[in-house]
Enzyme design. Sequence first.
Site, PDB file in Angstrom:
ATOM      1  N   LYS A  74      -5.180   9.061   7.295  1.00 15.64           N
ATOM      2  CA  LYS A  74      -5.707   8.631   6.013  1.00 15.64           C
ATOM      3  C   LYS A  74      -6.886   7.686   6.223  1.00 15.64           C
ATOM      4  O   LYS A  74      -6.891   6.896   7.175  1.00 15.64           O
ATOM      5  CB  LYS A  74      -4.585   7.932   5.227  1.00 15.64           C
ATOM      6  CG  LYS A  74      -4.953   7.484   3.823  1.00 15.64           C
ATOM      7  CD  LYS A  74      -3.734   6.863   3.127  1.00 15.64           C
ATOM      8  CE  LYS A  74      -4.089   6.286   1.765  1.00 15.64           C
ATOM      9  NZ  LYS A  74      -2.927   5.686   1.084  1.00 15.64           N
ATOM     10  N   SER A 150      -2.477   6.735  -3.538  1.00 15.22           N
ATOM     11  CA  SER A 150      -3.784   6.916  -2.936  1.00 15.22           C
ATOM     12  C   SER A 150      -3.807   7.889  -1.762  1.00 15.22           C
ATOM     13  O   SER A 150      -4.878   8.232  -1.253  1.00 15.22           O
ATOM     14  CB  SER A 150      -4.311   5.552  -2.452  1.00 15.22           C
ATOM     15  OG  SER A 150      -3.468   5.004  -1.443  1.00 15.22           O
ATOM     16  N   SER A 174       1.783   4.877  -3.231  1.00 21.67           N
ATOM     17  CA  SER A 174       0.729   5.724  -2.686  1.00 21.67           C
ATOM     18  C   SER A 174       1.209   6.791  -1.708  1.00 21.67           C
ATOM     19  O   SER A 174       0.429   7.674  -1.344  1.00 21.67           O
ATOM     20  CB  SER A 174      -0.344   4.870  -2.016  1.00 21.67           C
ATOM     21  OG  SER A 174      -1.104   4.184  -2.980  1.00 21.67           O
TER      22      SER A 174
END
Length: 475
Positions: A74, A150, A174
């Site tokens: 990520k 996210s 997230s």
Amino acid sequence: MGFPDYASFDGLGLAALVRKGEVSPAELAEEAIARIERHNPSINAIILKLYDLGREMAKSPADGPFKGVPFLLKDAFGDIKGYPSRLGSRFRANTPATEDSDLAKRFRASGLTFLGKTNVPEFTLLPTTESALYGPARNPWNVKHSTGGSSGGSSAAVAAGIVPLAHANDSGGSIRIPASSCGVVGLKPTRARTSLGPDYGDVLSGLCHEHVVTRTVRDCAAMLDCIHGQEPGAPYVAPPVERPFLEEVSRAPGKLRIAFSKVNAAGTPLHPENVKAVEQVAAKLASLGHDVDEAMPPLKPEEPGSLFLPIWAAWLASEIDLETARRGRGPKDDELEPLTRGLWEIGKTITASQYLILVKEAQGLGRRLGQFMTKHDVWLTPTLASPPIPLGLINVNEPDPFAAFAPAVDYVPFTPIQNITGQPAMSLPLCMSSDGLPIGMMFSARFGDEATLFRLAAQLEQEMPWKDRHPSIWN
């Protein structure tokens, strides 16, 4: 040559093929690269391609449980030497990291092959993955809908069959929000179970947790076995585990006391499809012999938002201050999205005293939830209050954070709670909406008790299987 059955295997399954000599790490890397090239133009999940790095890693991967398995990091706290992490922000300098994070070192040791970095909203602020820097990530089930955020890029890539698992982190949902939105498995571990070092002891006063999103429960457990444990000097540690998490997957959960909720803290009912889904899962759990009853923890009507938003605003201010110090200047007008700038302005007004009061109140919420969990082994809710929202519903160009977040306030009524309390919580892809979008169910356990979640998740994976359910762009 290609590997047409690639996506039918989870990470441990691919690693088993590598060990048998039926496929090489290099072949797996090339298959994943081909899938990135084929699918990413439509879903925008990967924003930095690391093909040369991945091909080099595939020549001699570490001999871990995920030997030779393709993987994505990520674009937030997924630091690897020589490559930047920008947190989706134009203000973050495009500067390569000088060393691997503790987490990346453990990912390497597990045998993974890094092939790219995934899309995130600016500073990971949103429950959707849309930013001016990278553009929106798109849900593989319906590209007009959000992936969640996210970790939306990671979840979309796993759901699309590009990789079997990908890095994710969770400071308010997230991991679990995009896992629910994209129909994959997402566990937020217990506070301090995984490391944020060496740059951070914690993030957001303990709200942030690191892990992955996966398609199977066993991959989720096996990866936590690979990455859990703190480095020397960590500010605190999670409770010790009794046995490897992967072993828990094969153990029966026993008869559990499970509470379920279908209203938010203010007593407002959730979307009818999510209510129907949680009732269906509660009925299935009762049929499996668990003691199931409808109950709600002692939350105040304004929680968790009353704690969560100002803590996040203060953290954002600190991150922008750190970047300002690194760059020797503050953000230019076009380097922050208006929503981010508005939240930054709020963060700058929060005093140290006010912040410590927020932390004290957050700890009080943790004690109330702890008391609730003495009477229940598991708390079940829908992960989200509705099926995945359309892209564009949250306007990043709105400078008033309260106006911008208004459409999302009721959308994420549960996920920030476990970040505040530190409890482990897992989203499972158990249900679908009438128009074909995933609806995840979230299971929370006592602090330190991932074992119960893995046992229950494995039971549900068998009883309500999702293995053969995937979006049309799968192949």
